[in-house]
Design a protein around this motif. Structure first.
Motif, short mmCIF file in Angstrom:
data_model
loop_
_atom_site.label_atom_id
_atom_site.label_comp_id
_atom_site.label_asym_id
_atom_site.label_seq_id
_atom_site.Cartn_x
_atom_site.Cartn_y
_atom_site.Cartn_z
N ALA A 135 0.83 -1.20 0.00
CA ALA A 135 0.00 0.00 0.00
C ALA A 135 0.87 1.25 0.00
N ALA A 136 2.11 1.13 0.48
CA ALA A 136 3.04 2.26 0.45
C ALA A 136 3.43 2.63 -0.97
N GLY A 137 3.14 1.76 -1.93
CA GLY A 137 3.36 2.08 -3.33
C GLY A 137 2.13 2.70 -3.96
N LEU A 138 1.10 2.92 -3.18
CA LEU A 138 -0.13 3.57 -3.64
C LEU A 138 -0.30 4.93 -3.00
N VAL A 139 0.02 5.01 -1.72
CA VAL A 139 -0.08 6.26 -0.96
C VAL A 139 1.17 6.37 -0.11
N THR A 140 1.95 7.40 -0.33
CA THR A 140 3.23 7.52 0.36
C THR A 140 3.05 8.08 1.77
N ALA A 148 8.88 3.44 0.32
CA ALA A 148 7.72 3.68 -0.52
C ALA A 148 8.12 3.94 -1.96
N MET A 149 9.25 4.60 -2.15
CA MET A 149 9.73 4.86 -3.51
C MET A 149 9.92 3.54 -4.27
N GLN A 251 -6.71 -1.01 4.27
CA GLN A 251 -5.78 0.10 4.06
C GLN A 251 -5.42 0.25 2.59
N ALA A 252 -5.11 -0.86 1.93
CA ALA A 252 -4.72 -0.81 0.52
C ALA A 252 -5.89 -0.44 -0.38
N ARG A 253 -7.10 -0.81 0.03
CA ARG A 253 -8.27 -0.51 -0.80
C ARG A 253 -8.78 0.91 -0.59
N LEU A 254 -8.76 1.39 0.67
CA LEU A 254 -9.43 2.65 0.98
C LEU A 254 -8.52 3.87 0.93
N ALA A 269 -3.37 17.85 4.96
CA ALA A 269 -4.00 18.26 6.23
C ALA A 269 -4.31 17.04 7.09
N LEU A 270 -4.77 15.98 6.46
CA LEU A 270 -5.05 14.75 7.21
C LEU A 270 -3.77 14.19 7.82
N MET A 271 -2.68 14.20 7.06
CA MET A 271 -1.42 13.71 7.59
C MET A 271 -0.95 14.55 8.78
N ARG A 272 -1.15 15.86 8.70
CA ARG A 272 -0.75 16.72 9.83
C ARG A 272 -1.58 16.42 11.06
N ARG A 273 -2.83 16.05 10.84
CA ARG A 273 -3.69 15.73 11.99
C ARG A 273 -3.32 14.37 12.60
N LEU A 274 -3.03 13.40 11.73
CA LEU A 274 -2.71 12.07 12.22
C LEU A 274 -1.31 12.00 12.82
N ILE A 275 -0.39 12.81 12.26
CA ILE A 275 0.99 12.76 12.70
C ILE A 275 1.43 14.17 13.10
#
Length: 280
Positions: A135-140, A148-149, A251-254, A269-275
């Motif tokens: 899934a890291a190859g779909l969303v970094t 992920a690269m 995770q990989a699907r959504l 923005a979501l990443m800043r909220r989660l991390i």
């Protein structure tokens, strides 16, 4: 698919590779389980797997392994490219030597093994290559460089290879698991900052580490086991008409859908909220 086709599985010392070798052996395929060291593969030998040393960063090691299978079976019938190396950090900090090492294992070794098995597969007009992506190859994820690269590269390579070899009767399948609770999760390579240097990303890396711990704790929702992924690989290999790609787990699907819906700004923005990243 005929159960007489021999399967060669890389990275079988633990996790997805070990579970896949067991699943294919139980499905009746002659299965060759490989790892850099075969000392800890006794469980696989007891299950009927043949053992081979194989280091995907070593040309001679890869050639010997493929030749051993071909000498007994005529060709490699199924190649499961699972061997992988973790590693990540902020782009500013991550050593280029680590980037090279992760690419050497996750991309260059995979490409070379494909090259080594394809002549035999073409001669027999049959064969299956399974590339284990992520899934890291779909969303970094943040601090996902370089792991992920490499998984983005595996996705691209698989899309190129699939139509190239289909006229020869060879099937190419990409399996993209979400978070998997395996020993590999704890095996990401670390690196040291220069002596006396401050780390401006220390708080960020701590937030990422805490998120990973939460996501992979026992009982966490959506976390896969190695057996979950191995079952998908076995089903794909035995399918009469396998899909081009299998995204395994929520995770990989959504996550890719959320990424498209939110756009760049919304996703950041979501990443800043989660991390959280408190800058000093």
């Amino acid at each position: 698919m005929s159960r007489t086709q021999a399967a060669l599985v890389t990275g079988c010392s633990s996790g997805i590779g070990r579970a896949t070798a067991l699943a294919l052996a139980r499905a009746g395929f002659p299965t060759w389980a490989t790892a850099r060291r075969t000392d800890d593969l006794a469980e696989l030998a007891a299950a009927g797997c043949r053992l081979l040393p194989l280091d995907v960063t070593d040309e001679a090691s890869m050639a010997r392994a493929v030749q051993a299978v071909e000498a007994e079976h005529g060709s490699v019938g199924i190649l499961v490219n699972n061997a992988g190396r973790g590693g990540g950090g902020p782009v500013e900090e991550v050593p280029l030597d680590l980037v090279r090492k992760v690419f050497e294992t996750n991309v260059f070794g995979l490409v070379r093994l494909c090259q080594l098995v394809l002549p035999g597969m073409r001669a027999r007009r049959q064969g299956t290559i399974v590339n284990v992506g992520s899934a890291a190859g779909l969303v970094t994820p943040p601090t996902g460089c370089p792991y992920a690269m490499t998984k983005y590269a595996v996705e691209s390579l698989t899309d190129a290879l699939r139509p190239e070899v289909r006229p020869f009767g060879i099937r190419v399948i990409l399996v993209e698991p979400g978070a998997v609770r395996t020993r590999f999760m704890a095996a990401g390579e670390t690196y040291e900052l220069p002596e006396g240097g401050d780390d401006p990303y220390a708080a960020y890396k701590a937030s990422v580490a805490a998120m990973v711990v939460r996501a992979h704790r026992e009982g966490a929702r959506g976390v896969l086991t190695a057996e979950d992924v191995a079952d998908v690989i076995a089903r794909a290999v035995t399918a009469r008409r396998p899909r081009a790609r299998y995204r395994v787990g929520a995770q990989a699907r959504l996550a890719p859908r959320a990424r498209r819906l939110l756009g760049d700004g919304g996703w950041d923005a979501l990443m800043r909220r989660l991390i959280p990243f408190p800058v000093q």
